[in-house]
Design an enzyme around this catalytic site. Structure first.
Site, PDB file in Angstrom:
ATOM      1  N   GLU A   1       0.845  -1.188   0.000  1.00  0.00           N
ATOM      2  CA  GLU A   1       0.000   0.000   0.000  1.00  0.00           C
ATOM      3  C   GLU A   1       0.884   1.243   0.000  1.00  0.00           C
ATOM      4  O   GLU A   1       1.852   1.302   0.741  1.00  0.00           O
ATOM      5  CB  GLU A   1      -0.841  -0.045   1.288  1.00  0.00           C
ATOM      6  CG  GLU A   1      -1.771   1.098   1.447  1.00  0.00           C
ATOM      7  CD  GLU A   1      -2.694   1.215   0.251  1.00  0.00           C
ATOM      8  OE1 GLU A   1      -3.428   0.260  -0.039  1.00  0.00           O
ATOM      9  OE2 GLU A   1      -2.653   2.276  -0.413  1.00  0.00           O
TER      10      GLU A   1
ATOM     11  N   LYS B   1       7.746  -1.516  -1.996  1.00  0.00           N
ATOM     12  CA  LYS B   1       7.273  -0.580  -0.968  1.00  0.00           C
ATOM     13  C   LYS B   1       8.426   0.085  -0.225  1.00  0.00           C
ATOM     14  O   LYS B   1       8.475   1.316  -0.105  1.00  0.00           O
ATOM     15  CB  LYS B   1       6.359  -1.320   0.011  1.00  0.00           C
ATOM     16  CG  LYS B   1       5.912  -0.512   1.211  1.00  0.00           C
ATOM     17  CD  LYS B   1       5.086   0.688   0.788  1.00  0.00           C
ATOM     18  CE  LYS B   1       5.002   1.721   1.892  1.00  0.00           C
ATOM     19  NZ  LYS B   1       3.818   1.696   2.654  1.00  0.00           N
TER      20      LYS B   1
ATOM     21  N   ASN C   1       9.609   4.154  -0.326  1.00  0.00           N
ATOM     22  CA  ASN C   1       9.749   5.013   0.857  1.00  0.00           C
ATOM     23  C   ASN C   1      11.201   5.458   1.062  1.00  0.00           C
ATOM     24  O   ASN C   1      11.457   6.584   1.462  1.00  0.00           O
ATOM     25  CB  ASN C   1       9.231   4.294   2.107  1.00  0.00           C
ATOM     26  CG  ASN C   1       7.726   4.474   2.254  1.00  0.00           C
ATOM     27  OD1 ASN C   1       7.100   5.143   1.449  1.00  0.00           O
ATOM     28  ND2 ASN C   1       7.150   3.873   3.273  1.00  0.00           N
TER      29      ASN C   1
ATOM     30  N   GLY D   1       8.981  12.818   9.200  1.00  0.00           N
ATOM     31  CA  GLY D   1       8.618  12.086  10.409  1.00  0.00           C
ATOM     32  C   GLY D   1       7.429  11.211  10.076  1.00  0.00           C
ATOM     33  O   GLY D   1       7.242  10.820   8.925  1.00  0.00           O
TER      34      GLY D   1
ATOM     35  N   CYS E   1       5.568   6.169   9.101  1.00  0.00           N
ATOM     36  CA  CYS E   1       6.054   5.285   8.027  1.00  0.00           C
ATOM     37  C   CYS E   1       7.519   5.510   7.662  1.00  0.00           C
ATOM     38  O   CYS E   1       8.353   4.641   7.916  1.00  0.00           O
ATOM     39  CB  CYS E   1       5.189   5.448   6.784  1.00  0.00           C
ATOM     40  SG  CYS E   1       3.566   4.730   7.010  1.00  0.00           S
TER      41      CYS E   1
ATOM     42  N   LYS F   1      10.451   4.659  10.347  1.00  0.00           N
ATOM     43  CA  LYS F   1      10.593   3.247  10.764  1.00  0.00           C
ATOM     44  C   LYS F   1      10.850   2.340   9.548  1.00  0.00           C
ATOM     45  O   LYS F   1      11.567   1.343   9.644  1.00  0.00           O
ATOM     46  CB  LYS F   1       9.383   2.782  11.580  1.00  0.00           C
ATOM     47  CG  LYS F   1       8.100   2.674  10.803  1.00  0.00           C
ATOM     48  CD  LYS F   1       7.386   1.341  10.980  1.00  0.00           C
ATOM     49  CE  LYS F   1       6.064   1.322  10.250  1.00  0.00           C
ATOM     50  NZ  LYS F   1       5.909   0.321   9.239  1.00  0.00           N
TER      51      LYS F   1
ATOM     52  N   LYS G   1       2.899  16.287   9.653  1.00  0.00           N
ATOM     53  CA  LYS G   1       2.749  17.010   8.387  1.00  0.00           C
ATOM     54  C   LYS G   1       1.354  17.626   8.374  1.00  0.00           C
ATOM     55  O   LYS G   1       0.510  17.253   9.200  1.00  0.00           O
ATOM     56  CB  LYS G   1       2.948  16.071   7.195  1.00  0.00           C
ATOM     57  CG  LYS G   1       1.863  15.024   7.020  1.00  0.00           C
ATOM     58  CD  LYS G   1       2.041  14.311   5.690  1.00  0.00           C
ATOM     59  CE  LYS G   1       0.831  13.459   5.373  1.00  0.00           C
ATOM     60  NZ  LYS G   1       0.981  12.758   4.108  1.00  0.00           N
TER      61      LYS G   1
ATOM     62  N   ARG H   1       2.962  10.853  15.483  1.00  0.00           N
ATOM     63  CA  ARG H   1       4.029   9.847  15.620  1.00  0.00           C
ATOM     64  C   ARG H   1       5.326  10.379  15.004  1.00  0.00           C
ATOM     65  O   ARG H   1       5.322  10.870  13.887  1.00  0.00           O
ATOM     66  CB  ARG H   1       3.619   8.538  14.935  1.00  0.00           C
ATOM     67  CG  ARG H   1       2.586   7.759  15.725  1.00  0.00           C
ATOM     68  CD  ARG H   1       2.150   6.525  14.977  1.00  0.00           C
ATOM     69  NE  ARG H   1       1.452   6.854  13.733  1.00  0.00           N
ATOM     70  CZ  ARG H   1       1.151   5.986  12.793  1.00  0.00           C
ATOM     71  NH1 ARG H   1       1.488   4.727  12.920  1.00  0.00           N
ATOM     72  NH2 ARG H   1       0.514   6.368  11.699  1.00  0.00           N
TER      73      ARG H   1
HETATM   74  C1  UDX Z   1       4.589   8.126   3.254  1.00  0.00           C
HETATM   75  C2  UDX Z   1       4.652   7.795   1.757  1.00  0.00           C
HETATM   76  O1  UDX Z   1       4.540   9.005   1.002  1.00  0.00           O
HETATM   77  C3  UDX Z   1       3.542   6.833   1.389  1.00  0.00           C
HETATM   78  O2  UDX Z   1       3.624   6.495   0.012  1.00  0.00           O
HETATM   79  C4  UDX Z   1       3.677   5.599   2.256  1.00  0.00           C
HETATM   80  O3  UDX Z   1       2.610   4.718   1.976  1.00  0.00           O
HETATM   81  C5  UDX Z   1       3.655   5.983   3.725  1.00  0.00           C
HETATM   82  O4  UDX Z   1       4.670   6.920   4.009  1.00  0.00           O
HETATM   83  P1  UDX Z   1       3.111   9.745   4.776  1.00  0.00           P
HETATM   84  O5  UDX Z   1       3.898   9.257   5.946  1.00  0.00           O
HETATM   85  O6  UDX Z   1       1.632   9.854   4.883  1.00  0.00           O
HETATM   86  O7  UDX Z   1       3.385   8.808   3.498  1.00  0.00           O
HETATM   87  O8  UDX Z   1       3.660  11.197   4.454  1.00  0.00           O
HETATM   88  P2  UDX Z   1       4.447  11.949   3.289  1.00  0.00           P
HETATM   89  O9  UDX Z   1       3.520  12.863   2.599  1.00  0.00           O
HETATM   90  O10 UDX Z   1       5.250  11.020   2.471  1.00  0.00           O
HETATM   91  O11 UDX Z   1       5.442  12.841   4.191  1.00  0.00           O
HETATM   92  C6  UDX Z   1       6.372  12.212   5.045  1.00  0.00           C
HETATM   93  C7  UDX Z   1       7.177  13.228   5.800  1.00  0.00           C
HETATM   94  O12 UDX Z   1       8.073  13.907   4.934  1.00  0.00           O
HETATM   95  C8  UDX Z   1       6.386  14.331   6.497  1.00  0.00           C
HETATM   96  O13 UDX Z   1       6.919  14.546   7.796  1.00  0.00           O
HETATM   97  C9  UDX Z   1       6.595  15.544   5.617  1.00  0.00           C
HETATM   98  O14 UDX Z   1       6.489  16.753   6.351  1.00  0.00           O
HETATM   99  C10 UDX Z   1       8.015  15.305   5.130  1.00  0.00           C
HETATM  100  N1  UDX Z   1       8.323  15.972   3.860  1.00  0.00           N
HETATM  101  C11 UDX Z   1       7.645  15.649   2.731  1.00  0.00           C
HETATM  102  C12 UDX Z   1       9.373  16.900   3.811  1.00  0.00           C
HETATM  103  O15 UDX Z   1      10.013  17.192   4.819  1.00  0.00           O
HETATM  104  N2  UDX Z   1       9.659  17.492   2.613  1.00  0.00           N
HETATM  105  C13 UDX Z   1       8.980  17.207   1.465  1.00  0.00           C
HETATM  106  O16 UDX Z   1       9.315  17.786   0.430  1.00  0.00           O
HETATM  107  C14 UDX Z   1       7.944  16.252   1.528  1.00  0.00           C
END
Ligand code: UDX
Length: 440
Positions: free
Chosen positions: A148, A206, A210, A259, A262, A265, A325, A332
């Protein structure tokens, strides 16, 4: 189709709801009775745009229900495993206990021909192990892997309109792809690319995705370090390199780093697994990505300390943002909360606010003062730190923060226009952007 979804946290609740929306009859099963009852009455346990209305609508069709009773899986032909695989408390590797107990609980209700489909993020090799176990216990049943990629804040859209579908199955499992194509019939019909592959590749897709995203963020944050030292501007640099289609502008947002539940970790678990497999260079790369990322939090504390003339002891600091975010109430491994706690430990009087994550921040860090509005947070503040770039914080203008004692703002996410703030008489600092002294 009759489908069970085991584990109804973020991923499972969204997946079960979306599958029912696609026309299937779905039972979501979670050993947490309170969670199952909550979802069954149409109340999601997380803030996720679109989820509550879709959940209410699909429950009303009668095709969706949630229960804590594992026997509800009996009769379903496809069983999705959506349980969490958090980091182990003592090691940077994945804890598979919940996944293994979900399979234990499911086995008595499986019948020949059933397909168990893993969606959780796991160390490569897990799917093959589970497939062997399931096939040995119930001949004719098998396990496939369908990772996913949903992002928090876009979970429903990402599930209903994914970029791609990845199906991993064992070499002798001819049925898995056909079954998954039936599950996702309308998504596939909409032209979504389908990648059918082996179990190990599907698991790796996956963690590789990430890891790439995390590396991209740490890359631009490493550039931010150079920019700050050289008097350059990382936001302009990101725009300029982002025009190159091979690079792309997304995930080049420099600032406080990543942070959440996902990316951190997952890169640690993947690094640990890569090292086990002898792929030390992957482990080294991901360790550096992690290190660069965590250093951003210290840097933010340093910027705040400099702005407070060398010491934060006794200083009143307002922190805008607690979620990891925007558009999420998830705290978390939130960089914003980590900085808030660090400054408080160093003697600052910290006040945190967030449009959605206030309650979760209070629960996770009861020692912090969390207030309900920007006005309360900034009242009499000697420095304001923007640490989660919610749209309403991006839209702030200097005149909105009239209650501050000193006009000092640290833009931890490069979300504001420096000129506007400096022209209004504010001391503005942001990671990766030249300081006023340097500019002079
Ligand atoms: C992420 C992956 O994008 C997703 O495909 C996977 O299934 C789960 O992990 P998510 O944790 O929801 O999703 O958040 P994401 O939008 O990827 O952002 C992750 C972190 O990166 C956030 O803390 C965000 O603030 C930070 N971020 C993102 C940055 O610092 N800079 C950026 O340009 C983009």
């Amino acid at each position: 189709m009759l489908i069970s979804v085991i584990g109804c946290g973020y991923l499972g609740a969204v997946h079960a709801t979306c599958l029912a929306h696609l026309g299937h009859t779905v039972v979501g099963i979670d050993s947490d009775r309170e969670l199952a009852a909550r979802l069954d009455s149409g109340r999601p346990s997380v803030y996720e745009p679109e989820l509550e209305s879709l959940l209410t609508a699909t429950l009303a069709t009668g095709r969706l229900r949630f229960t804590a009773d594992p026997s509800a899986a009996a009769g379903a032909e496809v069983h999705f495993l959506c349980v969490g695989t958090p980091q182990l408390p003592d090691r940077p590797a994945a804890d598979l206990a919940a996944l293994d107990s979900a399979v234990d609980a499911l086995l008595p209700y499986l019948t020949p021909g059933d397909l168990v489909v893993g969606k959780s993020t796991v160390p490569v090799g897990t799917a093959e192990r589970l497939n062997d176990r399931i096939a040995a216990a119930v001949p004719g049943a098998s396990c496939a892997w369908n990772p996913e990629f949903l992002r928090e804040g876009h979970a429903v859209a990402d599930t209903l309109r994914p970029d791609r579908l990845v199906y991993g199955s064992a070499p002798d499992d001819e049925r898995a792809t056909a079954i998954l194509n039936r599950v996702y019939a309308s998504v596939v019909a909409a032209g979504t690319p389908v990648i059918a592959t082996d179990l190990a590749t599907a698991e790796l897709v996956k963690v590789a995705a990430n890891s790439f995203l995390a590396t991209k963020i740490s890359f631009i944050n490493a550039m931010a370090e150079v920019c700050e030292a050289a008097g350059a501007d990382v936001t302009v640099l990101a725009d300029a390199i982002g025009h190159d289609e091979r690079i792309g502008r997304q995930f080049l947002g420099a600032g406080l780093g990543f942070g959440g539940g996902c990316l951190p970790k997952d890169i640690r678990a993947f690094g640990a697994r890569a090292a086990e497999l002898g792929a030390d260079r992957v482990a080294d790369l991901l360790a550096r990505v992690d290190e660069i990322n965590l250093a951003r939090r210290d840097h933010l504390t340093r910027l705040a300390t400099e702005a407070c003339e060398g010491s934060v002891i006794g200083r009143r600091i307002a922190i805008l943002g607690a979620a990891f975010k925007p558009n999420s109430d998830d705290v978390r491994d939130s960089p914003a909360l980590a900085v808030a706690l660090d400054l408080q430990r160093r003697g600052a009087h910290v006040r945190v606010t967030d449009p959605q994550a206030g309650d979760n921040a209070r629960k996770r860090s009861p020692e912090l003062t969390v207030v309900d509005s920007v006005a309360e947070a900034v009242d009499d503040a000697e420095a304001v730190l923007l640490l989660t770039e919610w749209q309403q914080y991006r839209d702030l203008r200097p005149a909105d923060l009239t209650g501050v004692r000193r006009p000092v703002i640290i833009d931890g996410r490069n979300a504001l226009d420096p000129t506007t703030w400096r022209e209004a008489g504010w001391h503005y600092r942001a990671p990766g952007r030249p300081s006023p002294t340097r500019q002079r």
